[in-house]
Enzyme design. Structure first.
Site, PDB file in Angstrom:
ATOM      1  N   GLU A 184       0.814  -1.221   0.000  1.00 27.38           N
ATOM      2  CA  GLU A 184       0.000   0.000   0.000  1.00 27.38           C
ATOM      3  C   GLU A 184       0.847   1.271   0.000  1.00 27.38           C
ATOM      4  OE1 GLU A 184      -3.700   2.038   2.381  1.00 27.38           O
ATOM      5  OE2 GLU A 184      -2.620   0.394   3.306  1.00 27.38           O
ATOM      6  N   ASP A 185       1.919   1.279   0.797  1.00 28.01           N
ATOM      7  CA  ASP A 185       2.656   2.530   1.013  1.00 28.01           C
ATOM      8  C   ASP A 185       3.859   2.740   0.085  1.00 28.01           C
ATOM      9  OD1 ASP A 185       0.884   3.011   2.980  1.00 28.01           O
ATOM     10  OD2 ASP A 185       2.240   2.678   4.663  1.00 28.01           O
TER      11      ASP A 185
END
Length: 719
Positions: free
Chosen positions: A82-83
């Site tokens: 996600e990051d």
């Protein structure tokens, strides 16, 4: 959970893991750490710490639970997709398919923006259900992630702290409880409580410390006497005091209306021993030391809780105070604290306790999947599930001796659905301890319940007012929705055919293209949906019939213009009713029509048709509105009973009411309600509500009542 050491490193984690993992697996965890460290390079948390401190802390929480190396690797990598934009495939190549799937599962559980907080939570919960069904470890990593976020919540803005704390108490703590993870659950609850109500938390914490100091002597005295008794009997066991948690104290004060001193005047101890036999022997020893309170003993070893928890609970009265004691084995203690997470510690042993725990979790997750399939939307799904997240269990038996656990307040209908959805749907009656019982009565632990089914039976909408389990509620709603769809389609088709006959047409005369054109004109996706709208009362059959005819014969304007004249014909084409059509046919309370009465149908938008007597004052009087009514006729062979009201004027005599009741019974009538009004010293008026199967039956009942000498006048009441 212990407070985290300052500046933990991957090497301190490796030392922690060396207690239960081999060197090659610890190296795989190290490799995941260095990969995540590189991926998160330059990223920081709100506290200013490097971002990698968060995945490392999550892994340390899982290490305390002694989880397997793949879960620890997923904890290190859980924010990478996600990051940092690294795809799942790259993780799969580096660390294998299982780890990549776990990371992907955890990533999908992260918060995304929805229209409301309730919907966001509900949507997240649906995702969790899917993730848990694939691999329960996904939720364990997510719970550890949430726990570390809760521990470091102080750096967030006030609004975000409130939202995250609410979500923790509403969803994450209950899931931890349902998975039997007591230690993690209580810390999540206390942190959520502390962030939501900092002043209340501070006040209760201060009061607990003060009280604990003043009660130290009593606690030591009780512990000393317990230890002495165990030594005297030669029983192995270590005795530990049980701390009451702040959130638990607050909830008891708030919901059970107990004062702080009432809660804290109970002294709680736990005795951990070697075997199940020792548990029962210790129970006998403590009962010989202090008197047990009646009704306060619970044997969760013989009948484990829904989350696999096992222990003996007893409350004693001694030294002028109540003493709560839990007795369990070391294995039960570990499973009580870590629940399903203990599976990875004991997975190489033949642990019957763990097998029970694992099976119950699997059943729960499977039940969630069934509910998810039946729910129309995520909010309805979570409404059903929340009931099951806090089960105050009762334990009941099937006729064959199998134990079923149900939430407190569960009824035989909940029991029927717990066995199987089809048994719930076909349930008509029950036996509780071999005696016929009510389907709405709350069950008690230890009862034996037998469900009586009948072919063709179906759920009653009234059940929704008393069932308590999510499975029963979602199954009933699902069945009723489908039933309503089927019935509205059939009723709509009947009404449209009747209207078309007024134009001299049959439904079969119109092509599929013609039908679809009319459906499109009315902005519905299919002709069946249009028929359902007619059945539900959202649209008028006459208008749809006219659109079909116009659409097919654009040139025949004269015939269409004369449709108003032809509608007189449609009055003679009545719709036949049996009185048992189901959810979409209701009988008006104002005139209480019965078979034999001339009747008319009024469409009630969204609820189908209401049947009125054709002389009812509630029916419209002007011609334009009466044109919208449906002419109905009764089928010949109706055996059902219908409600009717009679008004009987009679002389006041001893036993005359009994005579009236007897007369109704002799005519095969069934009295539902009887009400006596005093008119004067000589006369009384009796209002009777009874069930008959038609006008002829009613005439027979009225004749019987009229034959009673004291009866002066009898009339049928229509409001």
């Amino acid at each position: 959970m212990e407070a985290e050491a300052t500046k933990p490193t991957v090497e301190t984690l490796a030392d922690q893991l060396s207690g239960y993992l081999d060197a090659s697996r610890i190296n795989q965890v190290r490799r995941a750490y260095y990969y995540a460290e590189q991926a998160h390079e330059g990223q920081t948390r709100r506290s200013g710490d490097p971002y990698i401190t968060h995945p490392l802390a999550v892994a340390r929480i899982l290490a305390e639970l002694k989880l397997d190396h793949q879960s620890l690797m997923a904890a290190m990598l859980h924010d990478v997709i996600e990051d940092t934009g690294i795809p799942k495939d790259a993780l799969s190549e580096q660390f294998g398919e299982s780890v990549a799937e776990l990371v992907d599962g955890v990533s999908k559980l992260t918060q995304i923006e929805f229209r409301s907080r309730a919907e966001a939570q509900a949507e997240n919960f649906q995702k969790m259900t899917l993730a848990m069904a694939r691999d329960i470890r996904v939720i364990l990593v997510k719970l550890a992630d949430r726990l570390h976020n809760m521990r470091t919540l102080g750096h967030m803005k006030y609004e975000k702290r409130q939202r995250i704390s609410h979500e923790t108490l509403d969803i994450y703590a209950p899931i931890a409880h349902r998975l039997g993870m007591h230690t993690l659950c209580t810390e999540l609850e206390d942190l959520g409580f502390k962030n939501l109500y900092p002043m209340r938390s501070k006040y209760i914490s201060k009061a607990v410390k003060k009280l604990r100091g003043s009660h130290r002597e009593i606690i030591d005295d009780i512990r000393g006497k317990l230890e002495e008794k165990l030594q005297e009997r030669g029983l192995p066991g270590r005795i530990i005091g049980r701390e009451k948690h702040l959130n638990s104290i607050y909830n008891k004060m708030k919901f059970k209306h107990k004062s702080f001193h009432e809660i804290m005047d109970v002294y709680a101890f736990r005795i951990i021993t070697d075997s199940v036999d020792d548990c029962y022997r210790i129970l006998g020893a403590v009962h010989s030391l202090y008197k047990p309170l009646p009704g306060r003993f619970k044997d969760y070893i013989a009948m484990p809780k829904a989350n696999g928890y096992q222990s003996l609970h007893t409350t004693l009265f001694g030294m002028h105070v109540n003493i709560e004691i839990q007795i369990r084995t070391e294995e039960m203690e570990h499973i009580a604290n870590h629940g399903i997470a203990a599976h990875w510690l004991y997975k190489n042993d033949e642990s019957p306790v763990l097998e029970v725990s694992q099976r119950r979790v699997d059943q729960w997750v499977q039940g969630l999947m069934e509910m998810r399939e039946r729910a129309d939307d995520s909010l309805e799904f979570i409404e059903h599930v929340k009931v099951d997240l806090f089960p105050d269990e009762v334990y009941v038996f099937t006729p064959r001796g199998k134990i079923l656990e149900l939430p407190g307040g569960a009824t035989p209908v909940d029991f029927a659905y717990a066995i199987h959805t089809d048994i719930g749907n076909a349930c008509v009656a029950c036996r509780v301890n071999r005696h016929l019982g009510s389907l709405s009565q709350p069950l008690q632990s230890g009862q034996t319940v037998e469900i009586i089914t009948a072919p063709g039976a179906r759920p009653n909408p009234a059940w929704l007012s008393f069932v308590v389990t999510g499975k029963a509620r979602s199954s009933i709603r699902h069945f009723l929705k489908n039933q309503k769809r089927t019935e509205s389609l059939d009723l709509g088709k009947t009404l449209l055919k009747k209207s078309l006959s007024g134009f001299g047409h049959r439904l079969a005369d119109f092509s599929e293209d013609n039908r679809q054109h009319v459906a499109g004109h009315n902005r519905v996706s299919s002709f069946d949906n249009l028929l359902r709208d007619i059945g539900l009362g959202h649209r008028m059959a006459y208008i749809i019939a006219r659109q079909l005819v116009t659409g097919q014969r654009q040139s025949a304007q004269a015939k269409i213009a004369g449709a108003g004249e032809v509608s007189g014909e449609s009055k003679r084409d009545s719709v036949t009713i049996r009185g048992t059509e189901g959810l979409l046919l209701r009988f008006a309370n104002c005139c209480k029509p019965i078979p034999g009465d001339p009747v008319m149908g009024v469409m009630d938008s969204g609820h189908g048709m209401v049947v009125h007597s054709d002389t009812c004052h509630r029916l419209p009087e002007n011609e334009a509105e009466r044109h919208q009514l449906t002419h109905l006729k009764w089928a010949k062979d109706i055996a059902d009973e219908f409600s009717v009201e009679l008004r009987v004027e009679l002389e006041r005599q001893r036993g005359v009411i009994a005579e009236v009741a007897n007369a109704v019974a002799m005519a095969d009538g069934n009295i539902e309600r009887i009400n006596v009004e005093e008119q004067n010293a000589r006369l009384s008026i009796v209002n009777l509500e009874l069930r008959v199967n038609g006008r002829r039956h009613l005439a027979r009942v009225m004749r019987r009542i009229r034959n009673i000498r004291a009866v002066g006048h009898i009339t049928r009441v229509r409001h």
